[in-house]
Scaffold this motif. Sequence first.
Motif, PDB file in Angstrom:
ATOM      1  N   TYR A  59       0.824  -1.206   0.000  1.00 23.34           N
ATOM      2  CA  TYR A  59       0.000   0.000   0.000  1.00 23.34           C
ATOM      3  C   TYR A  59       0.858   1.257   0.000  1.00 23.34           C
ATOM      4  N   THR A  68      -8.061  -1.366   1.685  1.00 25.79           N
ATOM      5  CA  THR A  68      -7.740  -2.782   1.646  1.00 25.79           C
ATOM      6  C   THR A  68      -7.983  -3.323   0.241  1.00 25.79           C
ATOM      7  N   SER A  70      -8.281  -6.607  -2.245  1.00 27.51           N
ATOM      8  CA  SER A  70      -8.625  -8.021  -2.135  1.00 27.51           C
ATOM      9  C   SER A  70      -9.074  -8.524  -3.504  1.00 27.51           C
TER      10      SER A  70
END
Length: 115
Positions: A59, A68, A70
Motif C-alpha cells: 500500500y 484494503t 482483495s
Amino acid sequence: QVQLVESGGGLVQAGGSLRLSCAASGIILSRNPMGWYRQAPGKQRELVASMNSGGSTNYADSVKGRFTISRDNAQNTGYLQMNSLKPEDTAVYYCNAHNIFDWYWGQGTQVTVSS
C-alpha cells in the motif's frame, strides 16, 4: 482480449467509505499481479495498492490502514475497500493487471470526497 471493468466510484463525504470493483476477463487475477492506481487533476498516476499472485499486498503510505485490496478468485474480480476517506483521496481510480505480455488498464472510475 483482456478487459478490466471498474465500478463503485461516486461522491462521498469525508470519513465515508466506498468499495471499488474490478471485473476481469481474458486474464486470471489470481495468477497475475494486480493493483489499483489513481490520478488526481494535474498530478501523475500513482500506485495506491497492489497484490501479487501469492496474495501479498502493498500500500501507498497515504492509504495504509484505511484501504484494503482483495480479490475473489471464483468471480475473477478485484476490490478496493476504502474507509475513512479524505478529500485528498479524490481522483480517478484505475484497476491494473499485468502479465508477461502487457499491462492492462480499466477505464477508470471517479471518486470524489467532499469536505
